[in-house]
Design a protein around this motif. Sequence first.
Motif, mmCIF file in Angstrom:
data_model
loop_
_atom_site.group_PDB
_atom_site.id
_atom_site.type_symbol
_atom_site.label_atom_id
_atom_site.label_comp_id
_atom_site.label_asym_id
_atom_site.label_seq_id
_atom_site.Cartn_x
_atom_site.Cartn_y
_atom_site.Cartn_z
ATOM 1 N N ALA A 131 0.808 -1.255 0.109
ATOM 2 C CA ALA A 131 -0.033 0.025 -0.095
ATOM 3 C C ALA A 131 0.893 1.238 0.096
ATOM 4 O O ALA A 131 0.311 2.393 -0.599
ATOM 5 C CB ALA A 131 -1.060 -0.097 1.206
ATOM 6 N N GLN A 132 2.126 1.103 0.430
ATOM 7 C CA GLN A 132 3.080 2.422 0.525
ATOM 8 C C GLN A 132 3.186 2.827 -0.842
ATOM 9 O O GLN A 132 3.619 3.850 -0.950
ATOM 10 C CB GLN A 132 4.365 2.015 1.238
ATOM 11 N N TYR A 133 3.204 1.896 -1.845
ATOM 12 C CA TYR A 133 3.555 2.418 -3.366
ATOM 13 C C TYR A 133 2.269 3.216 -4.050
ATOM 14 O O TYR A 133 2.432 3.452 -5.112
ATOM 15 C CB TYR A 133 4.217 1.139 -4.266
ATOM 16 N N VAL A 134 0.892 3.061 -3.333
ATOM 17 C CA VAL A 134 -0.013 3.448 -4.100
ATOM 18 C C VAL A 134 -0.245 5.239 -3.938
ATOM 19 O O VAL A 134 0.001 5.826 -3.010
ATOM 20 C CB VAL A 134 -1.549 3.040 -3.541
ATOM 21 N N ASN A 135 -0.258 5.714 -5.117
ATOM 22 C CA ASN A 135 -0.528 7.106 -5.526
ATOM 23 C C ASN A 135 -1.850 7.531 -5.855
ATOM 24 O O ASN A 135 -2.060 7.411 -7.032
ATOM 25 C CB ASN A 135 0.475 7.712 -6.083
ATOM 26 N N PRO A 136 -2.840 7.787 -5.052
ATOM 27 C CA PRO A 136 -4.221 7.776 -5.499
ATOM 28 C C PRO A 136 -4.495 9.098 -6.319
ATOM 29 O O PRO A 136 -5.368 9.186 -7.186
ATOM 30 C CB PRO A 136 -4.963 7.898 -4.286
ATOM 31 N N PHE A 137 -3.284 9.923 -6.529
ATOM 32 C CA PHE A 137 -3.569 11.155 -7.415
ATOM 33 C C PHE A 137 -3.180 10.889 -8.891
ATOM 34 O O PHE A 137 -3.337 11.558 -9.753
ATOM 35 C CB PHE A 137 -2.497 12.246 -6.871
ATOM 36 N N ILE A 138 -2.609 9.763 -9.116
ATOM 37 C CA ILE A 138 -2.372 9.099 -10.475
ATOM 38 C C ILE A 138 -3.847 9.262 -11.133
ATOM 39 O O ILE A 138 -4.645 8.405 -10.798
ATOM 40 C CB ILE A 138 -1.717 7.769 -10.727
ATOM 41 N N GLY A 139 -3.839 9.806 -12.313
ATOM 42 C CA GLY A 139 -5.110 9.935 -13.026
ATOM 43 C C GLY A 139 -6.114 10.881 -12.574
ATOM 44 O O GLY A 139 -7.135 11.265 -13.348
ATOM 45 N N THR A 140 -5.755 11.870 -11.523
ATOM 46 C CA THR A 140 -6.513 12.943 -11.020
ATOM 47 C C THR A 140 -6.477 14.083 -11.972
ATOM 48 O O THR A 140 -7.225 14.943 -11.894
ATOM 49 C CB THR A 140 -6.431 13.053 -9.635
ATOM 50 N N GLY A 141 -5.573 14.174 -12.720
ATOM 51 C CA GLY A 141 -5.070 15.212 -13.849
ATOM 52 C C GLY A 141 -5.319 14.765 -15.139
ATOM 53 O O GLY A 141 -5.984 13.521 -15.325
ATOM 54 N N GLY A 142 -5.013 15.487 -16.026
ATOM 55 C CA GLY A 142 -5.119 15.132 -17.584
ATOM 56 C C GLY A 142 -6.669 14.810 -17.671
ATOM 57 O O GLY A 142 -7.528 15.300 -17.441
ATOM 58 N N HIS A 143 -6.704 13.497 -18.651
ATOM 59 C CA HIS A 143 -8.321 12.970 -18.698
ATOM 60 C C HIS A 143 -8.416 11.711 -18.090
ATOM 61 O O HIS A 143 -9.197 10.859 -18.620
ATOM 62 C CB HIS A 143 -8.396 12.861 -20.323
ATOM 63 N N GLY A 144 -7.489 11.633 -16.932
ATOM 64 C CA GLY A 144 -7.603 10.110 -16.260
ATOM 65 C C GLY A 144 -9.055 9.619 -15.518
ATOM 66 O O GLY A 144 -9.689 8.648 -15.385
ATOM 67 N N HIS A 145 -9.628 10.967 -15.007
ATOM 68 C CA HIS A 145 -10.855 10.902 -14.260
ATOM 69 C C HIS A 145 -11.015 9.911 -13.175
ATOM 70 O O HIS A 145 -11.974 9.533 -12.718
ATOM 71 C CB HIS A 145 -12.025 10.598 -15.367
ATOM 72 N N THR A 146 -9.819 10.071 -12.550
ATOM 73 C CA THR A 146 -9.770 9.202 -11.130
ATOM 74 C C THR A 146 -9.997 10.176 -9.979
ATOM 75 O O THR A 146 -10.094 11.412 -10.267
ATOM 76 C CB THR A 146 -8.481 8.314 -11.048
ATOM 77 N N PHE A 147 -10.376 9.369 -8.769
ATOM 78 C CA PHE A 147 -10.550 10.323 -7.705
ATOM 79 C C PHE A 147 -9.483 9.956 -6.450
ATOM 80 O O PHE A 147 -9.024 8.816 -6.604
ATOM 81 C CB PHE A 147 -11.961 10.218 -7.044
ATOM 82 N N PRO A 148 -8.919 10.889 -5.586
ATOM 83 C CA PRO A 148 -8.368 10.825 -4.797
ATOM 84 C C PRO A 148 -8.478 10.201 -3.248
ATOM 85 O O PRO A 148 -7.670 9.710 -2.435
ATOM 86 C CB PRO A 148 -7.311 11.815 -4.517
#
Length: 936
Positions: free
Chosen positions: A25-42
């Motif tokens: 879990a230490q490697y997870v970065n929930p911000f990946i995809g929150t910019g550009g057109h990734g449409h993820t949430f953090p």
Amino acid sequence: MVRMKKILFVLLGVISAHAFSQNYAQYVNPFIGTGGHGHTFPGAIVPFGMVQLSPDTRIDGSWDGCSGYHYSDSVIYGFSHTHLNGTGVSDYGDIMLMPTMGKASLNSKEYSSLFSHKNEKATAGFYSVKLNKNNIDVRLTTTKRVGYHEYTFNNAGTANIILDLNHRDKLLEGEVRIIDPKTVEVFRRSSAWATDQYIYARIEFSKPVEISRKEVNGTQDRNVYTGTRLALAFSAKVKKGEKINVKVAISPTGYEGAGKNMLAEGKSNDFESIRKMAAADWDKELSKIEVKSADKNKLTIFYTALYHVFTQPNINMDTDGKYRGRDNKFYMAKGFDYYTVFSLWDTFRGAHPLMTLIDRKRTSDFINTFIKQYEQGGKLPVWELASNETECMIGYHAVSVIADAMAKGIKGFDYEKAFEASKHSAMLDIFGLNAYKQNNYISIDDEHESVSKTVEYAYDDWCIAQMAKILGKKEDYQYFMKRSQNWKNLYNPENGFMQPRKNGNWYQPFDPREVNNNYTEGNSWHYSYSVQQDIPGLIAAHGGKEKFEQFIDAIFAAPDKTTGREQVDITGLIGQYAQGNEPSHHIAYLYNYVGKPEKTDEKIKYILDHFYKNAPDGLIGNEDCGQMSAWYILSTLGIYAVTPGLPEWQTTKPYFDEIKIHLEDGTTRTITPNTGRDELRKLGFENVRAFKDLKYDELTASPVIAADRLFDFSTKVTITPLNPEDKLYYMTLDEGDANVRKTFKAYKEPFTINTTTMVSAYAERNGEKSSITTANFNRRPNHWDITVNATMNPQYTAGGKLALIDGIHGDINWRKGEWQGYQGQNFEAIIDFKSPQDMTRLSSTYLQDSRAWILMPKKVEYYASMNGKDYILLSTVNNTVDPKDETVQVKEFSADILPTQARYLKVKAYYYGKLPEWHQGAGGEAYIFLDEISVK
């Protein structure tokens, strides 16, 4: 004794070292995809959790705000409990809470707060941020069904917690019940992408609060508030640094369900223990695949990708198994877990095949969910969301998930019932399936996105055939295997592309780079490789491996600009290959089929290196509920499912130094860059039973009929087989043949027709007949001329200016291409009758599809002239259709006039203007869509 202590110390050291090594879990970065057109949430979520507790920085439903959050924003409106991961349509954002201080406001512009990414943190199962406006620290974590909030008020004064049920989607019904000073129950029924969503919540505050402000447009009965405008502020005095904790249990079934979920998962008042439990849940899931790399960024990209795959589908039942079915009735899940959020057009390609490798139990739960949705909703899910079928995207790809599971020996669901549901979904008469079944392909005349639907239905049919083979259903196998060849009817042997057909002929003009309504989120380049079920057949159609290799080379070498309609989903272009959207995802692996695996390795490594980054814009396209990430995970392992439904993988060179996959049977598979391709091909499915192939008939492709669709006096008809070995037979019916019985005769050479005629033809080879191709050729009903003084949108020409006076009326499904479209301008046309005509009735036909920006004109004016210069206004017809009416509808703007003689008729339609604030496309220019202009 000392020796025992020493052994114990060493043992504890080993255990703690092992425990640390499991901390993925230490490697997870929930911000990946929150910019550009990734449409993820953090925000905070546990694997497949019902709660997705995350900040909302977007409340406008914008495309880049589909998840509720975009990294480019600087304002937070609140923290809601449901979010979508990487979709292309906006929804969710239920049960929104926002802490403030001072005088409470229920205006979102006033209760929102600026924030800085410097004061924001997100890890697996945890999110925190400082709200600048009132110096409030927010921390969030969650269990499956309960969201935990911790608000630290760094200033003394009045603390407020805003509950706004009008947040994001349209509120259809709302209710708030005050149970006691620390407990509130909430019901929210809303409409957005899913048009009828139900959610209930139980909210528990750590200290007593009182209502300080309210907005209620319904009833207020003691401690119960209802309405379609409903927001409340709960307030309490706080000291400097005081914390208020809030727990929110949600349920799809009712207040009782929310209460049970709170009892099961919301008893703890220790925020840190819940946070640690969430991280432990993630470690358990993420440790299914262990990868080694000296590059920490690559580890972050990999484990965040796995995190995104495990973000959905979402558990959608209460802790006791109660769930809301597709028919809005309540059921109990027995022996399986019930889920929601099935983005199947995306996830059948990679995300679900990955799950068959590392989570077979959950795969069977998904399929049991499919079966229940079939029983309760009438068909398998297409894009199911919150017990609603959105009918988004195409195909019936649940059958791919089922066939893949059956082929790979996954148990735990009823194979016969799953087959019944699959066959039923394939035999419906919706979305072009009626034409597909009758004609063995879909033409532009039948349905929009005809090419994509044809080739994807054909793959799905192959999947159903594989189920039939496993179950020993020979007739079903033969029927669906024949249907699985329907792609051959849209394969143009002259150019090697999947090309749309219209009125029996190939649609022209044709540009494989053009994005239009004949394809789903793509163009012909993207779909001309979509024969996953029969790659050898596609290779043969191209003329062999060498020519097909050249065709794969060509997509990567083509210009990297699409033409036609702007399509925001098409991103990550290498030539015309688009990594940012799903139809391209298998194409680089096709080099394996022509004996050039080194080309697969080269392309896959380039994509892994360049299109996935440890950054907010680290995804090249929409995450699409885990598919973008699943492609990355599988490709780094050295495998990919080109054909889900086959118990094998296509392979590439593994990406990491060492990979360990821990399977559910307790075994471990180790992969290194030196692992052989043969070993990778059967990875995880080494002992799967092989089923003997059965015989089936080869499809004979339907011939092409070419002539002028609209002609003056005569036109030549040419019929061409798609296979030169085919024999052709044809029949003609003209306007005078209504009661004449005709039979098919052998076609030998082109022939001429001089009246409106229907031509039918079929091909035959080795006793197998094709479906009948039918084309209609119309002799012009008049010889008028028309001049259009407006700029036609090149996507919506209906074949040219004569389409407005050809007597052929467009279907209400405007995407079939029979309507002319004009955007951001008034329409004006002048008809020259060539000689004076008597007129008593004038009309022109318009279409409205408000959601697609197509609105009725404000008014239509008709003018007459004898000389083409001096015009007299004959009539003005005003619009009566509400622009907010989202029903797709056709209206004739007609006028009865006094008998008038004129040579020229001018028609002027005034467009609506810019789209207003209430419209999702506010600020954009409206379209006018029109078809036939008639004069009597």
